[in-house]
Design an enzyme around this catalytic site. Sequence first.
Site, PDB file in Angstrom:
ATOM      1  N   ARG A  27      32.241  -4.583   6.704  1.00 50.25           N
ATOM      2  CA  ARG A  27      32.022  -3.101   6.621  1.00 50.25           C
ATOM      3  C   ARG A  27      31.288  -3.125   8.103  1.00 50.25           C
ATOM      4  O   ARG A  27      31.293  -4.132   9.144  1.00 50.25           O
ATOM      5  CB  ARG A  27      30.762  -3.024   5.815  1.00 50.25           C
ATOM      6  CG  ARG A  27      30.906  -2.859   4.448  1.00 50.25           C
ATOM      7  CD  ARG A  27      29.584  -2.197   3.733  1.00 50.25           C
ATOM      8  NE  ARG A  27      28.776  -3.263   3.455  1.00 50.25           N
ATOM      9  CZ  ARG A  27      27.545  -3.258   3.837  1.00 50.25           C
ATOM     10  NH1 ARG A  27      26.944  -2.366   4.500  1.00 50.25           N
ATOM     11  NH2 ARG A  27      26.826  -4.290   3.498  1.00 50.25           N
ATOM     12  N   TYR A  42      12.657  -8.641  12.191  1.00 48.37           N
ATOM     13  CA  TYR A  42      14.111  -8.196  12.400  1.00 48.37           C
ATOM     14  C   TYR A  42      14.141  -8.309  14.196  1.00 48.37           C
ATOM     15  O   TYR A  42      15.058  -8.914  14.699  1.00 48.37           O
ATOM     16  CB  TYR A  42      14.574  -7.021  12.255  1.00 48.37           C
ATOM     17  CG  TYR A  42      16.076  -6.414  12.741  1.00 48.37           C
ATOM     18  CD1 TYR A  42      17.385  -6.916  12.101  1.00 48.37           C
ATOM     19  CD2 TYR A  42      16.300  -5.359  13.627  1.00 48.37           C
ATOM     20  CE1 TYR A  42      18.446  -6.616  12.300  1.00 48.37           C
ATOM     21  CE2 TYR A  42      17.347  -4.898  13.919  1.00 48.37           C
ATOM     22  CZ  TYR A  42      18.529  -5.428  13.294  1.00 48.37           C
ATOM     23  OH  TYR A  42      19.821  -5.023  13.847  1.00 48.37           O
TER      24      TYR A  42
END
Length: 248
Positions: free
Chosen positions: A20, A157
């Site tokens: 994706r 992150y």
Amino acid sequence: MNAEEVGTNGRVALVTGASRGIGAGIARQLLDRGLRVAGTYRSGGELVGKLAADAPGRVLPVAFDLAAPDTAEALVEQVAGHWGRLDSLVLNAAVWQGGKLVRADPGDWWRVIEENLRSTAALVRAAIPWLAEGVNPSVVLVGSAVGTVGFPGDTAYASVKAAAVGFARSLAKELAPQGVRVNVLAPGFVETDMTAAIPEGARQKIADATVLGRFGTVEEIARAAVFLAEDATFCTGAVLAADGGWTL
Ligand SMILES: NC(=O)c1ccc[n+]([C@@H]2O[C@H](COP(=O)([O-])OP(=O)(O)OC[C@H]3O[C@@H](n4cnc5c(N)ncnc54)[C@H](OP(=O)(O)O)[C@@H]3O)[C@@H](O)[C@H]2O)c1
């Protein structure tokens, strides 16, 4: 040697997270250039299969979960063994989980760090002997603008994405004698599933804070990644911002 002299015929790229978003875009553009591509997926095997239908014989869909770095060596051997070579490694797949540090579950916080960094190190380590024999060999790490300027709720992150820069710069020095380039792509906000849940008001604020006034597209980010992987033959240890000016 420039990219035209190098040529693409028969060269092999391994792209993680090719089912994706940005990874699928990178895989498609590498295929358009004539490379053979092994694309990893976690749950979207049928989507990598679609790529394979468009480029018969030049796509190898392979399962890989960032949570299982111990399988990295077998993955690389599967890919390189299938085609007898590995020239390019694009580390695109990433685990993201947001949330302010004060409320974060320590287990979840460390999972983001561990799954991303362990898999990166394990994949690169396994690929080095193959890349060293490759033609125009390179590693591209898909980082993030968030690793440079930070974002609320993204301490884990952003730590991973900042670490990618130090990792890449050290690795660039380690692998230069073997002719392997190592670079980081640092996208800003891009229209993919990862950003789909951002509420409209916040999206508008991000777009307003972006010099070009909008999110990037998968095709734009993939072009920058393919530039680093294929064309940027005098770039190593570089961090290419593809963020529409969000970090300016
Ligand atoms: N979108 C943005 O705004 C943005 C901005 C800066 C940087 N980036 C970076 O760009 C890269 C791609 O992001 P994206 O927006 O294209 O993401 P995405 O659309 O959410 O796609 C994520 C891809 O990674 C795979 N993946 C997710 N978790 C995985 C896991 N645990 N193990 C193995 N594969 C896993 C997915 O596989 P399955 O679908 O098969 O599960 C999918 O192919 C990431 O490194 C991200 O940090 C994105």
